[in-house]
Design an enzyme around this catalytic site. Structure first.
Site, PDB file in Angstrom:
ATOM      1  N   ASP A   9      -0.615   4.206   0.734  1.00 56.75           N
ATOM      2  CA  ASP A   9      -1.457   5.220   1.397  1.00 56.75           C
ATOM      3  C   ASP A   9      -0.872   5.735   2.710  1.00 56.75           C
ATOM      4  O   ASP A   9      -1.415   6.668   3.304  1.00 56.75           O
ATOM      5  CB  ASP A   9      -2.875   4.659   1.623  1.00 56.75           C
ATOM      6  N   SER A  47      -4.524  -9.463  -3.411  1.00 57.90           N
ATOM      7  CA  SER A  47      -4.963 -10.438  -4.420  1.00 57.90           C
ATOM      8  C   SER A  47      -3.820 -11.381  -4.789  1.00 57.90           C
ATOM      9  O   SER A  47      -4.008 -12.339  -5.523  1.00 57.90           O
ATOM     10  CB  SER A  47      -5.448  -9.694  -5.678  1.00 57.90           C
ATOM     11  N   CYS A  61      16.935  21.087  -5.443  1.00 52.59           N
ATOM     12  CA  CYS A  61      17.557  21.494  -6.715  1.00 52.59           C
ATOM     13  C   CYS A  61      16.600  22.228  -7.645  1.00 52.59           C
ATOM     14  O   CYS A  61      16.982  22.623  -8.753  1.00 52.59           O
ATOM     15  CB  CYS A  61      18.122  20.257  -7.437  1.00 52.59           C
ATOM     16  N   HIS A 113       6.022  -0.456  -2.379  1.00 52.59           N
ATOM     17  CA  HIS A 113       5.631   0.264  -3.597  1.00 52.59           C
ATOM     18  C   HIS A 113       5.665   1.776  -3.408  1.00 52.59           C
ATOM     19  O   HIS A 113       5.134   2.519  -4.236  1.00 52.59           O
ATOM     20  CB  HIS A 113       4.228  -0.178  -4.053  1.00 52.59           C
ATOM     21  N   CYS A 115      12.333  13.743  -6.489  1.00 55.29           N
ATOM     22  CA  CYS A 115      12.826  14.617  -7.572  1.00 55.29           C
ATOM     23  C   CYS A 115      13.312  13.795  -8.770  1.00 55.29           C
ATOM     24  O   CYS A 115      14.066  12.834  -8.617  1.00 55.29           O
ATOM     25  CB  CYS A 115      13.992  15.482  -7.052  1.00 55.29           C
ATOM     26  N   ASN A 151       0.830  -1.199   0.000  1.00 55.33           N
ATOM     27  CA  ASN A 151       0.000   0.000   0.000  1.00 55.33           C
ATOM     28  C   ASN A 151       0.869   1.256   0.000  1.00 55.33           C
ATOM     29  O   ASN A 151       1.920   1.298   0.647  1.00 55.33           O
ATOM     30  CB  ASN A 151      -0.927   0.017   1.220  1.00 55.33           C
TER      31      ASN A 151
END
Ligand code: APR
Length: 241
Positions: A101, A187, A148, A116, A124, A99
């Site tokens: 989130d 899943s 930057c 992930h 950046c 997740n």
């Protein structure tokens, strides 16, 4: 069920893998279920480096919408139970999540790997610096790098991109050495996360799955609870019975 409770109670090393199903009870749509995030969109249109190169504004609009949704959501009981489990197992615990989130971190998990990435952060394109996004109401994409001045992208792993090698190694090590592996709300189709449950099982772990629907992992599980994340975690871990 009793065996699962005892195993989890006795376990010194517990590895947990979560997917979007853990956040479903916080009101955040899953990807592949009905009403899922991908409905109406093709992942290739949004969650790939090519999509971003083609139309960064469109991709940022989608992520800014999800970011606002996430910041309104609250951790649910499943998140809280996983914090309790971490506090009980301490150094023997690792939570690996697919997740993005940020709800596990907000709930209080610290021994956490976000395989992930995390949509509340940007990265950046030029120097790789990471910084949190401003509050949703003050956020107009794309964010600019405070270091930057370069354009920043969502700090997530897109289809076709590699996961952070250290994160993946840490996750695989945890599942290879776990006494009990818990796979909740996924899943189990997106690699390499989908293999973690199988890695644990073949290394001798007791494998518990929690998902209202069967998955490719179900035949391998020692116990597969056909229920929601909070119900299933309560059944195997709740300390007050
Ligand atoms: N409790 C537990 N599981 C639930 C619940 C719930 N309340 N509601 C739904 N589920 C289950 C569904 O049955 C499904 O198996 O959660 C799973 C969600 O699956 P996906 O939507 O495929 O999400 P996930 O497995 O996390 O996807 C993996 O795919 O799109 C990429 O990067 C994205 O991290 C994501 C990855």
């Amino acid at each position: 069920m009793e065996e699962a409770r005892e195993r989890l109670q006795r376990a010194e090393r517990v590895a947990v893998l979560t997917g979007a199903g853990v956040s479903a009870e916080s009101g955040i749509p899953t990807f592949r279920g009905s009403g899922g995030l991908w409905e109406g969109f093709r992942p290739e249109e949004l969650a790939t480096p090519e999509a971003y190169a083609r139309d960064p504004e469109k991709v940022w609009r989608w992520y800014a919408m999800r970011y606002a949704q996430v910041m309104q959501a609250k951790p649910n009981e499943a998140h809280r139970l996983l914090v309790e489990l971490e506090r009980a197992k301490e150094r023997g615990f690792l939570l690996v999540t697919q997740n993005v989130d940020g709800l596990h971190a907000r709930a209080g998990n610290r021994r956490l790997v976000e395989l992930h990435g995390n949509i509340t952060r940007a990265r950046c394109e030029r120097c790789g610096h990471r910084q949190p996004l401003p509050p949703p109401d003050d956020f107009t994409p794309p964010p600019i790098c405070e270091r930057c001045g370069g354009r920043m992208r969502p700090d997530v792993v897109w289809f076709g991109e590699f996961l952070d090698a250290d994160h993946l190694a840490q996750a695989e090590r945890a599942f290879m050495t776990a006494d009990v592996a818990l796979v909740v709300g996924t899943s189990a189709v997106v690699e390499p996360a989908a293999s973690l449950g199988r890695i644990a099982k073949s290394a001798g772990a007791y494998l518990i799955e929690v998902n209202p629907e069967p998955t490719p992992l179900t035949p391998l599980a020692d116990l597969s609870l056909r229920t929601s994340a909070s119900e299933g975690l309560r059944a195997v871990w709740r300390q007050d019975g």
